[in-house]
Motif scaffolding. Structure first.
Motif, short mmCIF file in Angstrom:
data_model
loop_
_atom_site.label_atom_id
_atom_site.label_comp_id
_atom_site.label_asym_id
_atom_site.label_seq_id
_atom_site.Cartn_x
_atom_site.Cartn_y
_atom_site.Cartn_z
N VAL A 217 0.83 -1.22 0.00
CA VAL A 217 0.00 0.00 0.00
C VAL A 217 0.86 1.27 0.00
CG1 VAL A 217 -1.99 -1.06 1.13
CG2 VAL A 217 -0.20 0.00 2.53
N CYS A 218 2.17 1.10 -0.04
CA CYS A 218 3.05 2.27 0.03
C CYS A 218 3.07 3.00 -1.31
CB CYS A 218 4.46 1.82 0.41
SG CYS A 218 5.68 3.13 0.26
N PRO A 219 2.66 4.27 -1.34
CA PRO A 219 2.58 4.98 -2.61
C PRO A 219 3.94 5.06 -3.31
CG PRO A 219 2.34 6.51 -0.77
CD PRO A 219 2.25 5.12 -0.21
N ALA A 220 5.01 5.15 -2.53
CA ALA A 220 6.33 5.23 -3.13
C ALA A 220 6.67 3.90 -3.80
CB ALA A 220 7.37 5.58 -2.06
N ALA B 56 12.05 9.01 -0.15
CA ALA B 56 10.88 8.76 -1.00
C ALA B 56 9.58 8.71 -0.20
CB ALA B 56 11.07 7.47 -1.77
N CYS B 57 9.68 8.72 1.13
CA CYS B 57 8.49 8.53 1.96
C CYS B 57 7.63 9.80 2.00
CB CYS B 57 8.90 8.14 3.38
SG CYS B 57 7.54 8.04 4.53
N THR B 58 6.32 9.63 1.85
CA THR B 58 5.41 10.78 1.92
C THR B 58 4.79 10.93 3.32
OG1 THR B 58 3.37 9.63 1.36
CG2 THR B 58 4.76 10.32 -0.49
N THR B 59 5.22 10.14 4.25
CA THR B 59 4.68 10.10 5.63
C THR B 59 3.16 9.91 5.63
OG1 THR B 59 4.28 12.49 5.94
CG2 THR B 59 6.51 11.69 6.39
N CYS B 60 2.68 9.09 4.69
CA CYS B 60 1.22 8.97 4.52
C CYS B 60 0.60 8.03 5.54
CB CYS B 60 0.91 8.48 3.12
SG CYS B 60 1.32 6.74 2.86
N ASN B 61 1.40 7.26 6.25
CA ASN B 61 0.90 6.35 7.29
C ASN B 61 0.15 5.13 6.76
OD1 ASN B 61 1.41 6.72 10.21
ND2 ASN B 61 0.78 8.82 9.79
N ALA B 62 0.18 4.93 5.45
CA ALA B 62 -0.52 3.75 4.90
C ALA B 62 0.10 2.47 5.44
CB ALA B 62 -0.47 3.76 3.38
N CYS B 63 1.44 2.46 5.57
CA CYS B 63 2.11 1.26 6.06
C CYS B 63 1.72 0.96 7.50
CB CYS B 63 3.62 1.41 5.95
SG CYS B 63 4.30 2.91 6.68
N VAL B 64 1.62 2.02 8.30
CA VAL B 64 1.29 1.85 9.71
C VAL B 64 -0.13 1.29 9.84
CG1 VAL B 64 1.15 3.02 11.93
CG2 VAL B 64 2.77 3.82 10.21
N PRO C 298 6.80 1.40 10.63
CA PRO C 298 8.03 1.62 9.85
C PRO C 298 8.31 3.11 9.68
CG PRO C 298 6.50 0.14 8.68
CD PRO C 298 5.76 0.74 9.82
N LEU C 299 7.25 3.92 9.63
CA LEU C 299 7.42 5.36 9.41
C LEU C 299 8.27 6.00 10.50
CD1 LEU C 299 6.77 8.08 8.12
CD2 LEU C 299 4.49 7.95 9.10
N SER C 300 8.16 5.52 11.73
CA SER C 300 8.90 6.16 12.82
C SER C 300 10.41 5.99 12.60
CB SER C 300 8.48 5.60 14.18
OG SER C 300 8.96 4.29 14.33
N ILE C 301 10.80 4.86 12.03
CA ILE C 301 12.22 4.63 11.76
C ILE C 301 12.68 5.54 10.62
CG2 ILE C 301 13.94 2.93 10.99
CD1 ILE C 301 12.37 0.79 12.44
N ILE C 302 11.85 5.65 9.60
CA ILE C 302 12.18 6.53 8.47
C ILE C 302 12.37 7.96 8.98
CG2 ILE C 302 11.29 7.54 6.32
CD1 ILE C 302 9.80 4.85 5.87
N MET C 303 11.45 8.40 9.83
CA MET C 303 11.52 9.77 10.35
C MET C 303 12.78 9.98 11.19
SD MET C 303 9.35 11.70 9.10
CE MET C 303 10.15 12.98 10.02
N LYS D 113 12.49 2.98 -4.68
CA LYS D 113 13.20 1.94 -3.94
C LYS D 113 12.61 1.68 -2.56
CE LYS D 113 17.70 1.21 -5.83
NZ LYS D 113 18.60 2.31 -6.18
N LEU D 114 11.95 2.67 -2.00
CA LEU D 114 11.43 2.53 -0.63
C LEU D 114 10.45 1.36 -0.52
CD1 LEU D 114 10.82 3.53 2.27
CD2 LEU D 114 9.15 5.10 1.30
N SER D 115 10.67 0.53 0.48
CA SER D 115 9.71 -0.51 0.85
C SER D 115 9.69 -0.57 2.37
CB SER D 115 10.15 -1.86 0.28
OG SER D 115 9.51 -2.90 0.99
N PRO D 116 8.57 -0.22 3.00
CA PRO D 116 8.56 -0.23 4.47
C PRO D 116 8.91 -1.60 5.06
CG PRO D 116 6.37 0.26 3.55
CD PRO D 116 7.33 0.32 2.43
N ARG D 117 8.55 -2.67 4.33
CA ARG D 117 8.93 -3.99 4.84
C ARG D 117 10.45 -4.12 4.88
NH1 ARG D 117 6.80 -9.09 1.68
NH2 ARG D 117 7.48 -7.82 -0.08
S1 SF4 Z 1 4.42 6.41 5.35
FE1 SF4 Z 1 4.80 4.25 4.89
S2 SF4 Z 1 3.40 3.80 3.20
FE2 SF4 Z 1 3.55 6.02 3.31
S3 SF4 Z 1 5.20 6.56 1.89
FE3 SF4 Z 1 6.15 6.31 3.90
S4 SF4 Z 1 6.82 4.19 3.95
FE4 SF4 Z 1 5.36 4.35 2.26
#
Ligand code: SF4
Ligand code: SF4
Lengths: 263, 441
Positions: B320-323, B375-383, B392-397, B329-333
């Motif tokens: 579900v990750c838009p990126a 590449a992350c849009t912080t959209c929270n879809a992964c969460v 996963p978003l918290s680690i990206i941030m 390349k981004l994959s929250p998994r």
């Molecule tokens: S918040 Fe999660 S789903 Fe949304 S862009 Fe970032 S990694 Fe992908």
């Protein structure tokens, strides 16, 4: 667009020793972006029509810090936040409405810990409140029966769990709402969030706004309804990219309401 | 009487469980490498999440097919394992089907186990087909090559073997019961394995007894093996999903934490009563300045590390990750898998050296690329999508924070936007004094 807009500032209210019912937080996009300014004005026309006593901060408003924080610059974010909180608290602001889900999210969720405690509403929530209190009437008008799809802004929907407020307004407009496959909590981002708006996308097969616009186009709408100035820009660009700007408009719900009323 | 078998059994149990406890201790130690964060607040709400999300699998059923199959395997797994209690008792004491003293209830239980075992078998086969033949996209991302792909299949094979052994054991038992062989009293009900039993008709009693014992032993040894396989597998989630959902984020997804160190610094800067020329009132002059954000696993907090061990590698987040959907390349998994791999590496380093000795590697760049983070849009879809409350978003941030605050390494355009915010209060180069111009345009 008959009458001039009435947009009093907090400074003016205070000079008269008065306090408005609500502060309208315009936000950077709403203040400076040409497309978003139209949304701002549409919302003001509704507020004027409903005779709401509101004020803006005007030149005392500054970026909430959302893009800085999401880009990773916590320091800049907190500088912005504390500066804004100082101004807001100085005016003893209690209630804030904004047409930008990013401002909404930041002020509502991230300001309290830093000393800014306000009741914060997204404009779709505020308009619903006015409807409920009978201070605003919305009828279908020119949107009645039109095929319309709604794009959930991430920072209103998933981030804050608000999926119904915009849909209730669309219902009032008597549109034929066709949901995209990915909607509500499964909604797909437009690609602007997390400070993406202010940078080039990373290499990939496609831009996110194109992916989302294609999905919206599948519902064959005459209008893609949005509730965020950034989504609006992304979807407008997407529609242009697909050469559909002749058939499909991208409109904020506030613009739809203002238009339905011929404000 | 010969106690050899009982002693062997005890030994197997001892080794199997001992090794398992050792693994758990290692996991605990590795998780506690992470920074402190208070996730012990609101116990009621947390318990509710544990109940609904972990036990109730409320998020899994959002994808009906895999959700349903998973529910069958999960329930089957838990319930059939009640049988293990009896196996352990029998093994230690030397009885046979000791729990049959419960009479009719025992018959009911064994019957239920058999039906579940069959359902699990069918589900596991369907899972295998989905994963290997149907090419469900989320199982074919680049991070799923090699071990992760094999791991997923190995688990399915283990399940097939365990269930087959269970049914074979019962079938042989049923066969012997029918013949009235000593030690095999008529207990239990065998709605499934009674159909397997006729296969043994041509075999001698003693070879069926051997088969029954063989299946019995392999079944328990298989379970002990499985228990110890967990540590190396995405299957650790069958244990960690419970604490992980309990300690998950409770606040709205949109709320990102404010860094308190930054708060006190900014407050100090904005306080008009502070004389800017006075020497700073640092209490501890030798204190190393706090590192902002994360470039390695020890900069993350323990909940993020627990998340990494809990990840099931299901890929719901990535799908579900838009990126990711648009080919970035981004994959929250992958963010979660990389975090676990690096944490394991750090753990092994500690095992070897007694404490962590810098190895010239880190999570950033050596595992997770900047290109992924940006590449992350912080959209929270992964969460939202994660069935076990991983963030996963918290680690990206945190990693973006490191890049910007410690390295000033934001993409150029983003740096420009931030300079604008700093200078004129908007991400674009407009003057703050023009902020109300729209009203008259
Ligand atoms: S918040 Fe999660 S789903 Fe949304 S862009 Fe970032 S990694 Fe992908
Ligand atoms: S983070 Fe959650 S959704 Fe993503 S692969 Fe791991 S378990 Fe699945």
């Amino acid at each position: 667009m008959s009458e001039a807009l009435k947009v009093p500032t907090m400074a003016q209210y205070t000079a008269e020793g008065k306090q408005p019912e609500v502060l309208f937080w315009v936000g950077c996009a709403g203040s400076f972006d040409d497309r978003a300014k139209k949304i701002t004005k549409a919302f003001v026309r509704i507020l004027n029509k409903a005779k709401i006593e509101f004020a803006v901060l005007g030149t005392e408003e500054s970026c909430t810090g959302d893009p800085a924080k999401r880009a990773g610059n916590e320091f800049l974010f907190q500088m912005q936040a504390m500066g804004n909180i100082e101004v807001l608290n100085g005016y003893q602001v209690k209630k804030i409405v904004t047409a930008c889900p990013h401002c909404f999210n930041t002020i509502k969720n991230e300001y309290p810990e830093l000393g800014g405690n306000y009741e914060v509403l997204h404009h779709t929530q505020f308009l619903n409140l006015l409807l409920k209190e009978g201070r605003l009437k919305v009828e279908g008008g020119k949107f009645k029966g039109k095929r319309i799809t709604f794009h959930d802004p991430c920072y209103l929907g998933r981030a804050n769990g608000e999926y119904e407020a915009p849909r209730k307004l669309l219902e009032k407009l008597e549109v034929e709402l066709i949901e995209m496959k990915r909607c509500k909590s499964n909604g797909l981002c437009c690609g602007a969030g997390g400070a993406q708006m202010f940078k080039e996308p990373e290499a990939g097969k496609k831009d996110i706004n194109i992916e989302r616009t294609e999905e919206a186009i599948k519902t064959q709408p005459s209008i893609i309804a949005a509730a965020c100035p950034f989504c609006n820009t992304m979807m407008t660009d997407g529609v242009k990219g697909k050469n559909k700007e002749g058939d499909i408009q991208v409109m904020d719900i506030a613009e739809m309401i203002a238009n339905a009323e011929d404000l | 009487m010969n106690y050899l078998l009982n002693i062997l059994f005890l030994l197997a149990l001892f080794v199997g469980i001992g090794y398992f406890i050792n693994n758990i201790k290692k996991i605990r130690r590795n998780i506690l490498i992470g920074k402190n964060i208070n996730r012990f607040d609101h116990p009621k709400e947390r318990f509710k999440n544990l109940l609904f999300i972990a036990f109730g699998q409320s998020k899994l059923v959002k994808r009906p097919v895999s959700g349903f199959l998973h529910l069958v395997v999960y329930l089957g797994f838990i319930i059939i394992n009640i049988e293990v209690l009896e196996i352990i008792y029998d093994g230690l004491v030397g009885t046979h089907r000791a729990f049959s003293i419960f009479g009719g209830f025992y018959d009911f239980l064994i019957g239920a186990f058999e039906i579940l075992a069959l359902l699990v078998l069918v589900s596991v086969i369907l899972f295998w087909v989905r994963r290997n033949l149907k090419k469900v996209k989320r199982f074919w991302n680049p991070e799923m090559k090699g071990w992760p792909k094999n791991d997923a299949n190995i688990i399915l094979y283990i399940e097939v073997v365990l269930m087959t052994l269970f049914l074979t054991m019962n079938a042989a038992d049923y066969h012997l019961q029918q013949l009235g062989v000593t030690h095999y009293a008529q207990v239990g009900s065998f709605p499934i394995s009674q159909f397997i039993a006729p296969l043994f008709n041509s075999m001698t009693d003693s070879s069926v007894i051997l088969l029954e014992r063989f299946a019995w032993w392999l079944h328990i040894l298989g379970i002990l093996f499985f228990l110890n396989y967990l540590y190396f597998s995405k299957h650790l989630h069958i244990l960690l999903a419970f604490p992980n959902t309990y300690f998950g984020k409770l606040t709205t997804y949109g709320k990102f934490p404010n860094n308190p160190t930054v708060s006190s610094e900014v407050k100090l800067m904005m306080d008009p009563n502070v004389d800017p020329f006075s020497t700073p009132v640092e209490t501890d002059a030798n204190a190393t300045p706090e590192k902002f954000g994360a470039s390695d696993v020890m900069d993350l907090n323990w909940v993020q590390l627990l998340n990494a061990y809990t990840c099931t590698e299901c890929g719901r987040c990535t799908s579900v990750c838009p990126a990711n959907i648009t080919g970035k390349k981004l994959s929250p998994r992958k963010i979660m898998m990389d975090t676990r791999d690096r944490l394991e590496e750090v753990g092994k380093n500690i095992d070897k050296n007694g404490e962590f000795v810098p190895d010239g590697k880190q999570l950033l760049d050596d595992y997770i690329l900047r290109e992924e983070l940006w590449a992350c849009t912080t959209c929270n879809a992964c969460v939202e999508a994660c069935p076990v409350s991983i963030d996963p978003l918290s680690i990206i941030m945190d990693m973006r924070q490191y890049l910007v605050m410690e390295q000033s390494a934001a993409p150029v355009l983003l740096n420009g936007a931030m300079t604008n915010i700093e200078n004129n209060g908007a991400p674009w180069p407009y003057n703050q004094m023009d902020r109300l111009n729209w009203k008259d345009e």
